[in-house]
Design an enzyme around this catalytic site. Structure first.
Site, short mmCIF file in Angstrom:
data_model
loop_
_atom_site.label_atom_id
_atom_site.label_comp_id
_atom_site.label_asym_id
_atom_site.label_seq_id
_atom_site.Cartn_x
_atom_site.Cartn_y
_atom_site.Cartn_z
N HIS A 168 0.92 -1.25 0.00
CA HIS A 168 0.14 0.08 -0.10
C HIS A 168 0.85 1.29 -0.04
CE1 HIS A 168 -3.32 2.49 0.34
NE2 HIS A 168 -4.24 1.89 1.30
N ASP A 381 -10.25 -4.44 -18.18
CA ASP A 381 -10.60 -5.17 -19.17
C ASP A 381 -9.28 -5.82 -19.85
OD1 ASP A 381 -11.47 -6.79 -21.46
OD2 ASP A 381 -12.36 -5.26 -22.45
#
Length: 458
Positions: A168, A381
Site C-alpha cells: 500500500h 478489461d
C-alpha cells in the site's frame, strides 16, 4: 504444488506452478526514489489483497490468460518500473524505492472448478482466497520484498481469477486503478499507457520546518477498553441496493438530502457496528472516512500521479449520542468530516508524520471505510470484458480489521448495488445483522458468502 480448499458447499483443488519474478520487458532506470511522507506512514505499511474475476469469452478462446497477463505485466513495468524494485528504510524510518528492476512475484495456477460452482461466493470474504493468492514465503515483508504479488488461476469453464497483493505504500486506490488500467491496455495490444505515470512524490513531502496546522482526531492516543476477541472473529458481506438507500434517505431530514450515498451507508454501518459491539454510552467512537485529495489541491496534483494522496479525517462522538440520536445526526457528522479534507489538511498530515515518527492512527473503538466502488475496478478489461467482481478481497488492512471497502456488486436478483465486508466477533456479527435489518426496515436481508469462515489466526 497442489492444495485443496473447501467451504460448506464447494471443494476444489488448486495446482500452482513455482512462483517466478516478472521483470520489466526492457532495462529500466537504476535509481533510488523516496516515497512521500503520506506514502510511508505506519498505516500504509501493509499489503492489500484485490481480486478480479473474469468469465470465459468466445473471442478469446485461443488466448491463455496467464500468458497474456504475464506479458502485459512485464510491458507495464517498463513504465511503472518502481513497482519492480524493492523498498528500503533510511534514517527516521523514511522509505524509498530502490529501483532494482528485479520484478514482481507471479504465480500461474489452475483450479478444477467453474465460476458457476462458486454460486453466491463471488463476493468477499472469499472462502478459498488463500488458495487463489498463495502467500509466497518471504514476500510478506514491507521492505526488501516484491511490491506486488500476482496469481492468475485458470478455471475449468474457461474463466479465470486474477488475485493481487499490493504494497500500500506505493499507491492508493486511484493510483492502483491507473496502474491496472495501463496493464489492461497493454494486454489489449497498446504499446504505452494512455495516461503516463507521474512520480512527483516530493509534492506530498513534509514542509521544512514541519508544522501541524489542523486538528487530527484520527491520530489521538486513546486507550482501548474493548475486550480482545481475536479468537472468534468472522467476516461477512452485506449488500445495499437502491431500495435500501431509499429507505435510509427517508430517515434523514430535508436539510440533509444533499448527502451522498457514501454518507448514508457509512453512517448506517457506524451506528450498527457501535450497537453490535455494545460500547459504553460515554465512550468515544471514531469513524474515519478515506477522502481522495487529488482534486483538493490548487493546482490539482498532476494527472498520472499514482502515489497515496488521501487522508482519513475522523468523525468523533460518544457511543450514546451516536446510537440514541436520530439517524441524521450520524449522517451530518460524516458529511461534515469529509469537508475537512483540504490541501492544507493533507500537508498537515505529512508534517505530523515527520514530527511524530510516522505514527499509526487511533485504533481504539475506531472504524474506517473506503469507497472503492467509485474506482469501478470491474471495468478493467484484459480482453475478456468486464470482471464479474472487481475490488477488495476481504475486510481489514493488515492487523487492523476495522476497515470495510465498499465495492460494486450485484445481488441474487441481479440488482446493482454496494457490497461491503465486515469483520466482527461472532456474537457481535449476529447483533450487527439484526441492527442492519432493523435500520433498513427489514426489507433487505444481509447477503453473505455461502461460507462464513472463522478467522481464528490473525
Amino acid at each position: 504444488m497442489a492444495s485443496s480448499s473447501s467451504s460448506s458447499s464447494l471443494k476444489f483443488t488448486v495446482r500452482r506452478c513455482q512462483p517466478q519474478l516478472v521483470p520489466p520487458a526492457i532495462p529500466t532506470p537504476r535509481e533510488v526514489k523516496p516515497l512521500s511522507d503520506i506514502d510511508d506512514q505506519e498505516a500504509l505499511r501493509t499489503h492489500l489483497p484485490v481480486i478480479q474475476i473474469y468469465r470465459k469469452q468466445a473471442s478469446m478462446a485461443e488466448k491463455d490468460p496467464v500468458q497474456v497477463i504475464r506479458q502485459a505485466l512485464s510491458q507495464t513495468l517498463v513504465f511503472y518500473y518502481p513497482f519492480a524494485g524493492r523498498l528500503r528504510e533510511g534514517p527516521h524510518r523514511k522509505l524509498m524505492v530502490d529501483c532494482t528492476g528485479e520484478g514482481v512475484m507471479f504465480i500461474e495456477a489452475d483450479a478444477d472448478v467453474t465460476l458457476d460452482q462458486f454460486g453466491d461466493s463471488l463476493q468477499p470474504p472469499f472462502p478459498c482466497f488463500h488458495e487463489l493468492l498463495y502467500d509466497v514465503p518471504g514476500t510478506q515483508e514491507i521492505t526488501n520484498a516484491p511490491l506486488l504479488l500476482v496469481q492468475v488461476t485458470r478455471l475449468k469453464c474457461g474463466g479465470f481469477i486474477l488475485a493481487i497483493r499490493l504494497n500500500h505504500t506505493m499507491c492508493d486506490g486511484p493510483g492502483f486503478k491507473q496502474f491496472m488500467s495501463a496493464w489492461a491496455e497493454m494486454a489489449r495490444g497498446a504499446t504505452k499507457p494512455s495516461i503516463a505515470p507521474v512520480w512527483r512524490r516530493e509534492l506530498l513531502m513534509a514542509r521544512d520546518p514541519p508544522r501541524i496546522t489542523c486538528n487530527h482526531r484520527e491520530f489521538e492516543q486513546v486507550q482501548d477498553t474493548l475486550p480482545s476477541s481475536d479468537q472468534n472473529l468472522v467476516q461477512r458481506s452485506f449488500f445495499f441496493g437502491p431500495l435500501d438507500i431509499a429507505a435510509l434517505r427517508r430517515l434523514i431530514p430535508q436539510h440533509l438530502q444533499h448527502c451522498t450515498t457514501f454518507d448514508l451507508i457509512t453512517a448506517c454501518l457506524w451506528r450498527c457496528r457501535t450497537k453490535a459491539l455494545q460500547i459504553e454510552a460515554d465512550e468515544d467512537v471514531r469513524m474515519m472516512c478515506i477522502v481522495n485529495g487529488r482534486g483538493r489541491f490548487n493546482p490539482p496534483l498532476p494527472v498520472g500521479y499514482y502515489g497515496n494522496a488521501f487522508a482519513y479525517p475522523a468523525a468523533v462522538t460518544t457511543a450514546g449520542k451516536l446510537c440514541r440520536n436520530p439517524f441524521g445526526y450520524a449522517v451530518e457528522l460524516i458529511n461534515k468530516v469529509k469537508g475537512e479534507m483540504t490541501e492544507e489538511y493533507l500537508q498537515s498530515v505529512a508534517d505530523l508524520m515527520v514530527m511524530k515518527g510516522r505514527c499509526l492512527f487511533t485504533t481504539a473503538r475506531s472504524y474506517m471505510v473506503s469507497h472503492l466502488a467509485r474506482l469501478n475496478l470491474k471495468e478493467v478489461d484484459f480482453g475478456w470484458g468486464d470482471a464479474v467482481y472487481g475490488g477488495g478481497a476481504k475486510a481489514g488492512a493488515g492487523r487492523f480489521l476495522g476497515v470495510s471497502y465498499f465495492c460494486s456488486a450485484k445481488n441474487g436478483k441481479g440488482e446493482e448495488g454496494i457490497i461491503f465486508p465486515i469483520c466482527l466477533p461472532a456474537e457481535a456479527m449476529e447483533r450487527f445483522a439484526q441492527e442492519f435489518n432493523l435500520m433498513l426496515g427489514n426489507k433487505s436481508q444481509p447477503q453473505t458468502s455461502s461460507a462464513t469462515f472463522i478467522m481464528s489466526t490473525l
